[in-house]
Design a protein around this motif. Structure first.
Motif, PDB file in Angstrom:
ATOM      1  N   LYS A   1      23.436  33.087  -7.576  1.00 26.17           N
ATOM      2  CA  LYS A   1      24.229  33.346  -6.371  1.00 26.17           C
ATOM      3  C   LYS A   1      24.905  34.718  -6.373  1.00 26.17           C
ATOM      4  N   VAL A   2      24.609  35.541  -7.357  1.00 27.07           N
ATOM      5  CA  VAL A   2      25.209  36.879  -7.400  1.00 27.07           C
ATOM      6  C   VAL A   2      24.786  37.677  -6.170  1.00 27.07           C
ATOM      7  N   ASN A   3      25.764  38.305  -5.516  1.00 28.39           N
ATOM      8  CA  ASN A   3      25.490  39.179  -4.366  1.00 28.39           C
ATOM      9  C   ASN A   3      26.576  40.246  -4.317  1.00 28.39           C
ATOM     10  N   LEU A   4      26.417  41.189  -3.420  1.00 34.44           N
ATOM     11  CA  LEU A   4      27.354  42.315  -3.367  1.00 34.44           C
ATOM     12  C   LEU A   4      28.764  41.863  -3.019  1.00 34.44           C
ATOM     13  N   ASP A   5      28.893  40.911  -2.118  1.00 33.59           N
ATOM     14  CA  ASP A   5      30.216  40.434  -1.721  1.00 33.59           C
ATOM     15  C   ASP A   5      30.950  39.815  -2.912  1.00 33.59           C
ATOM     16  N   GLU A   6      30.240  38.993  -3.685  1.00 37.78           N
ATOM     17  CA  GLU A   6      30.857  38.364  -4.854  1.00 37.78           C
ATOM     18  C   GLU A   6      31.266  39.410  -5.884  1.00 37.78           C
ATOM     19  N   VAL A   7      30.365  40.341  -6.179  1.00 34.88           N
ATOM     20  CA  VAL A   7      30.657  41.351  -7.197  1.00 34.88           C
ATOM     21  C   VAL A   7      31.821  42.237  -6.757  1.00 34.88           C
ATOM     22  N   THR A   8      31.895  42.539  -5.470  1.00 34.08           N
ATOM     23  CA  THR A   8      33.017  43.336  -4.955  1.00 34.08           C
ATOM     24  C   THR A   8      34.337  42.592  -5.135  1.00 34.08           C
TER      25      THR A   8
END
Length: 425
Positions: free
Chosen positions: A72-79
């Protein structure tokens, strides 16, 4: 998720006066990078994985943050995670900014050799933005010391020199630090102990349920049980076990490691005998009537949908962002204290800081010294936050964010702001 994360700042501005430029700076990340990572699989085929690295803010020093492997890793989560890391490093008083990285992958579907190729490919993709004085990664969900060792080795190949301080959380024989493996759980326990002291608790009378029985959850449970807390329930991604009389934490973890499932057992030598226990769901664990509910799994575990069902007197966040802002309001109105992630789980990044310092100095400490230094920092920052909560009559989370944001604001303002430059005219 990032918009939810930023909501944590709103109560802070009701208590302290922050320059508008600070708010603007903390509202957006400094740099977000996406890379495609080609990996040759064991069967000869080629797969391309998407990797991320977000460097949120480096005002207080080089950015710091883990790398996670998860579907489920995505840019929103990492940000969002990089934002929390920025606040967390400031809360702990570390000379770091915040960053985070990740790859969209289910590592359980890969062979160990495929994980190694992916890990080395991640470093090749992001090497230009990493560095011991620029951005220092560490392990996170489904990554570990072995993977960090591969990454550090790949960076040394690219740089054509040994630079162990590029990554923390490495194996001991690859310039890792004593005490790093259990640092997150150990740090969280130091914070809980200070909270218990403030509340006048007799810890041997307190029951604990732990959602998440990975590295952080296990070490917290093991150390807490040693001090006398009664650990009555633990869970992993498959489910949970519960025994009101208490679990043998080390034996449960040994059984899970050997059999890939949870069970209450008593082990003597090489033989583990089953004990009576209840099998419950993760959702049921959250609603157990215990003194302390420890959240050591993933984000958004307590939301406005289940917050009213929480019966624990205190929630301890070892995971990042396990309680949503809306759920926070419900818990607070129900008199449930939340010891926030940016304080409770900062033990991991604190010992990562120790590893970075040791790598740069080329001088290494014994585990006892690492633990003593960690305890000093965790106790100091916890008590400062408890005092702020009392002064402002606010939640512990708001107090923690006030503490971190004041340090960030000081660093940003002291580099110059509109007030300074207008006064010079």
């Amino acid at each position: 998720m990032f918009e939810i994360a930023k909501q944590r700042l709103e109560p802070v501005f009701n208590h302290i006066d922050i320059n508008e430029e600070v708010i603007s700076r903390l509202s957006v990340p400094k740099r977000s990078i996406i890379a495609n990572i080609p990996v040759r699989m064991d069967d000869g085929s080629l797969r391309v994985f998407t990797g991320y690295r977000v460097q949120y803010d480096d005002t207080r020093g080089p950015t710091k943050g883990g790398i996670r492997y998860h579907p489920k890793v995505n840019l929103d989560e990492v940000t969002s995670l990089s934002f929390w890391m920025t606040v967390k490093c400031a809360v702990a008083g570390l000379p770091f900014g915040g960053a985070k990285g990740g790859v969209t992958v289910n590592p359980k579907e890969l062979s160990l050799l495929e994980v190694e190729r992916l890990s080395r490919g991640y470093i090749r993709a992001f090497a230009d933005v990493l560095g011991e004085n620029r951005d220092v990664p560490a392990p996170d969900v489904y990554t570990n010391s072995t993977i960090m060792g591969w990454m550090a080795d790949e960076y040394s190949v690219i740089a054509r020199r040994q630079e162990p301080s590029i990554i923390t959380g490495k194996p001991l024989h690859l310039n890792g630090s004593q005490g790093r493996e259990c640092a997150t759980g150990q740090g969280a326990l130091f914070v809980l102990n200070e909270y218990a002291r403030h509340r006048g608790w007799e810890v041997s009378q307190k029951t604990v349920a732990i959602q998440g029985f990975g590295n952080a959850g296990y070490h917290f449970a093991r150390l807490a049980q040693t001090l006398g807390y009664r650990v009555v329930a633990v869970s992993d991604s498959q489910g949970a076990i519960y025994d009101p009389k208490g679990l043998n934490v080390k034996d449960v973890f040994r059984y899970k490691t050997e059999n890939s499932e949870l069970a209450s057992v008593y082990c003597e030598g090489s033989v583990c005998n089953p004990l009576d226990y209840q099998t419950i769901t993760n959702e049921e664990l959250l609603t157990l009537d215990v003194d302390v509910l420890v959240l050591a799994a993933m984000e958004n575990q307590i939301t406005q949908l289940n917050a009213d069902k929480i019966q624990a007197g205190t929630v301890l966040e070892i995971a990042n962002g396990p309680v949503t802002p809306q759920a926070d309001e419900v818990l607070e109105s129900n008199g449930i204290a939340v010891i926030p992630d940016v304080l409770a789980n900062s033990g991991g990044v604190t010992v990562s800081y120790f590893e970075w310092v040791q790598n740069k100095a080329g001088f290494y400490w014994e585990e006892k010294e690492v633990v003593e230094k960690l305890q000093k920092i965790m106790r100091r920052e916890a008590n400062l936050i408890f005092d702020l909560a009392q002064r402002y009559q606010c939640s512990l989370r708001t107090a923690a964010y006030i503490h971190g944001v004041e340090r960030l604001a000081g660093a940003i303002d002291q580099r110059g702001n509109s007030k300074l430059f207008n006064s010079s005219k």
